[in-house]
Write an enzyme that holds these catalytic residues in place. Structure first.
Site: not given
Ligand code: FPP
Length: 243
Positions: A18, A20-22, A35, A65, A67, A129, A197-198, A209
């Protein structure tokens, strides 16, 4: 024996990637750039997990969710999946990693679906793995699907209501027979400071854990990962029993 076969056992690590957006927002970049950076972080964690001798790594890449996000972002994530397979499949195969998918990936855009299928087929005989990508995954949908499949078997008389056990339910989840029976996660990590856990592995996480870090997923390095594994080593797991 790998370091993680010791006490407490660490067979399966699952990660909610979690933030990536921030991460992108802080840099005034489009979300897809976050991402992309997240994918690079994921590559390194897969690599390090294989090196460490962890048997199962599961990542939450796309939820049922997700989508609801813009077409641009959704399209961007699936293009990254194609890019990941193109750039990493050879290395993954060499490192004896087996790719698996958890979730109904049939609605995923064709190029991403084809890449996934290529990764599944190419790595099918690997026994190192097990790297499971949760894609179009939601735990409630997963449990609903398992219940439906059991209900059908009860209705047709293949099984009796008394035969419905926890083991049977487990076997009908995505982590069950169709994916070679992936054990429940010992440790679930979530990044970016969110502590929930969303809809991720609700059944399987009964005794997992949980560890949280403020680090945003693109900044999650193998060093941060190893520190969290070390912290896990100090946990005392009782599985509902007494000390
Ligand atoms: C959550 O961050 C991340 C995702 C919904 C996407 C995860 C994707 C990757 C790590 C890269 C691609 C990998 C594959 C296997 C396709 P968020 O966007 O919800 O972040 P935020 O809460 O800061 O907005």
């Amino acid at each position: 024996m790998s370091e993680f076969e010791k006490n407490p056992p660490l067979t399966h690590v699952a990660i909610i990637m979690d933030g990536n957006g921030r991460w992108a927002k802080k840099r005034l970049l489009p979300r897809v750039a976050g991402h992309n950076a997240g994918m690079m972080a994921m590559k390194e964690i897969v690599r390090r997990s294989a090196e460490l001798g962890i048997k199962y790594l599961t990542v939450y890449a796309f939820s049922t969710e997700n989508w609801k996000r813009s077409d641009e972002e959704v399209g961007g994530i699936f293009r990254l999946l194609v890019k990941y397979v193109d750039s990493e499949l050879a290395e993954i195969t060499k490192n004896n990693v087996r790719v698996r998918v958890m979730g109904d990936y049939s609605p995923v855009p064709a190029p991403a679906r084809e890449s996934l299928e290529k990764a599944l087929e190419t790595t099918a005989d690997n026994d190192g793995l097990v790297f499971t990508i949760a894609l179009n995954y939601g735990s409630r949908a997963e449990i609903t699907r398992a219940v439906k499949s059991i209900a059908k078997d009860v209705k047709s008389g293949v099984i009796a209501p008394e035969d419905v056990t926890e083991q049977l339910i487990s076997s009908r989840l995505y982590t069950g027979e169709e994916n070679g029976n992936i054990p429940d996660p010992d440790l679930i990590i979530r990044t970016s400071g969110e502590e929930r856990l969303s809809n991720f592995m609700l059944w399987q996480s009964a005794y997992s854990e949980l560890e949280f870090t403020d680090v945003l997923w693109p900044d999650f390095t193998p060093e941060v990962f190893e520190k969290m594994l070390e912290e896990y080593g100090h946990r005392e797991r009782r599985f509902g029993g007494r000390k």
